[in-house]
Enzyme design. Structure first.
Site, mmCIF file in Angstrom:
data_model
loop_
_atom_site.group_PDB
_atom_site.id
_atom_site.type_symbol
_atom_site.label_atom_id
_atom_site.label_comp_id
_atom_site.label_asym_id
_atom_site.label_seq_id
_atom_site.Cartn_x
_atom_site.Cartn_y
_atom_site.Cartn_z
ATOM 1 N N HIS A 192 0.843 -1.206 0.000
ATOM 2 C CA HIS A 192 0.000 0.000 0.000
ATOM 3 C C HIS A 192 0.873 1.248 0.000
ATOM 4 O O HIS A 192 1.762 1.372 0.840
ATOM 5 C CB HIS A 192 -0.908 0.014 1.235
ATOM 6 C CG HIS A 192 -1.964 -1.049 1.215
ATOM 7 N ND1 HIS A 192 -3.254 -0.808 0.805
ATOM 8 C CD2 HIS A 192 -1.919 -2.366 1.534
ATOM 9 C CE1 HIS A 192 -3.970 -1.927 0.887
ATOM 10 N NE2 HIS A 192 -3.182 -2.897 1.328
ATOM 11 N N ASP A 215 0.140 4.274 0.931
ATOM 12 C CA ASP A 215 0.023 5.031 2.180
ATOM 13 C C ASP A 215 0.537 4.237 3.377
ATOM 14 O O ASP A 215 0.548 4.736 4.497
ATOM 15 C CB ASP A 215 -1.431 5.468 2.419
ATOM 16 C CG ASP A 215 -2.418 4.326 2.302
ATOM 17 O OD1 ASP A 215 -2.241 3.466 1.407
ATOM 18 O OD2 ASP A 215 -3.371 4.257 3.098
ATOM 19 N N GLY A 223 -10.319 -2.267 3.176
ATOM 20 C CA GLY A 223 -11.056 -1.704 4.309
ATOM 21 C C GLY A 223 -11.684 -2.839 5.100
ATOM 22 O O GLY A 223 -11.440 -4.016 4.806
ATOM 23 N N HIS A 238 -9.246 -7.821 -1.355
ATOM 24 C CA HIS A 238 -8.836 -8.155 0.008
ATOM 25 C C HIS A 238 -9.918 -9.094 0.574
ATOM 26 O O HIS A 238 -11.061 -8.667 0.767
ATOM 27 C CB HIS A 238 -8.804 -6.906 0.886
ATOM 28 C CG HIS A 238 -7.526 -6.133 0.844
ATOM 29 N ND1 HIS A 238 -7.222 -5.264 -0.165
ATOM 30 C CD2 HIS A 238 -6.469 -6.096 1.713
ATOM 31 C CE1 HIS A 238 -6.034 -4.714 0.089
ATOM 32 N NE2 HIS A 238 -5.554 -5.198 1.211
ATOM 33 N N GLU A 275 -8.966 -12.184 5.315
ATOM 34 C CA GLU A 275 -7.993 -11.653 6.269
ATOM 35 C C GLU A 275 -8.712 -11.443 7.602
ATOM 36 O O GLU A 275 -8.507 -12.148 8.563
ATOM 37 C CB GLU A 275 -7.412 -10.325 5.756
ATOM 38 C CG GLU A 275 -6.430 -9.666 6.712
ATOM 39 C CD GLU A 275 -6.084 -8.234 6.307
ATOM 40 O OE1 GLU A 275 -6.841 -7.616 5.540
ATOM 41 O OE2 GLU A 275 -5.060 -7.721 6.799
HETATM 42 ZN ZN LIG Z 1 -3.559 -4.868 2.066
#
Ligand SMILES: [Zn+2]
Length: 348
Positions: free
Chosen positions: A6, A8, A161, A188, A191
């Protein structure tokens, strides 16, 4: 070679301090780069999701201008190249960089500009993925952005997110649009949440790859030396669906208990299409070579294993097939051959 990083989550602490000063951003917990580095790691290791998320509010908070975005992308390319990475896919959510008045297009172009400069100066190739936030409702707009910029350096799309409560099917229209456009995307999934999220990402949304995907082990029964795969795990393995695993990050978010107990060991033994990634280099205080070193220590991996992960990642990249082959045969295999021939201990 890395697929899940990522933008950021990989800013240099000194750059965060500089950018905060330039932008008049006064909310940093420290303006000393070393203290700030330690604060980021500590907040990320705290086990508190709120504190972990707070770290991103600061990096995103200072990445609100064209200059800031270009600089962060350029330095990201420089840092990855210095770590020996030759190709990387770096993602970020354009919608999070609009608070000072930038448009989505300006954000995308600023980031592409930084990576183009990094390629010129350090030779590293970086493809970007534009991410939509799963709790927001802009995924269609971001998917359109991915398609509009696909010949200019954006290689794919992703959603990120909080997973629980925000299933991938919430953004089905965006994924169906991307499929109609022959565009690539990862999700994503698996997780923070288990098998239903992985199942939706693949069977409803048509994801090419899974971001993390660690919970796929919930569909594998291990009995001594035997492993029995459930239908979903079997499908993921049969179809060679790439798993973008990020060991250190998975421990910080509680998706795995320790490196030694990380599902990557079992999944590698069972020959899933596993890849190794960094996720957030700043928050996790890591790099790709550090992730590899941890796996070497935990599982005794040698150069052959590291090459296997690397080739897996390159096979799973979103750049065209001929470019993947060029990097595998022209750079990765000769590079590992040299390392093996040198007799050096992996990452000693
Ligand atoms: Zn990630």
């Amino acid at each position: 070679m890395l697929l899940h990083d990522h933008l950021d989550g990989g800013v240099r602490p000194a750059t965060v301090v500089d950018l905060a000063r330039d932008a008049g951003y006064g909310a940093l917990p420290s303006t000393d780069p070393e203290n700030l580095r330690a604060w980021f790691e500590e907040a990320s290791n705290s086990g508190s999701l709120e504190r972990y998320l707070e770290t991103f509010s600061h990096t995103v908070g200072v990445m609100q201008s064209v200059e800031a975005l270009t600089r962060v992308a350029y330095e990201c390319g420089e840092d990855l190249a210095a770590d020996g990475v030759v190709y990387a896919e770096v993602r970020y959510a354009p919608e999070q960089h609009l608070s000072a008045g930038l448009t989505l297009e300006q954000v995308v172009e600023a980031v592409l500009d930084g990576f183009a400069k990094a390629r010129r100066d350090f030779g590293i190739r970086v493809g970007t993925l534009v991410t939509a936030m799963r709790h927001q409702a802009r995924s269609m707009e971001i998917a359109e952005l991915a398609v509009r910029y696909r010949d200019l350096g954006v290689v794919g799309f992703d959603i990120a997110g909080a997973e629980a409560g925000y299933p991938p099917t919430r953004h089905l229209d965006a994924f169906e649009y991307l499929q109609r456009e022959n565009a690539h995307f990862t999700i994503h999934a698996g997780e923070g949440f288990g098998l239903p999220s992985i199942w939706q990402a693949i069977q409803w949304c048509g994801a090419d790859r899974l971001g993390h995907g660690v919970r796929i082990i919930d569909d594998i029964e291990v009995d001594g030396d035997e492993a029995r795969l459930g239908r979903l795990a079997g499908y993921v393995r049969d179809k060679r669906i790439p798993l973008e695993m990020c060991p250190t990050s998975n421990i910080q978010t509680g998706a795995a208990k320790s490196i030694e107990e990380h599902p990557i060991g079992l999944l590698r033994r069972l020959s899933f299409r596993v890849t190794v990634n960094t996720d957030n280099r700043l928050m996790s205080g890591t790099s790709l070579s550090r992730e590899f070193a941890k796996l070497r220590d935990a599982f005794g991996y040698g150069w052959d294993d590291l090459q296997w992960f690397t080739v897996n990642a390159m096979k799973s990249a979103f750049v065209p097939f001929n470019e993947r082959l060029e990097l595998i045969n022209g750079v990765i295999k000769p590079g590992f051959a040299q390392l093996k021939w040198s007799g050096a201990r992996p990452l000693a």
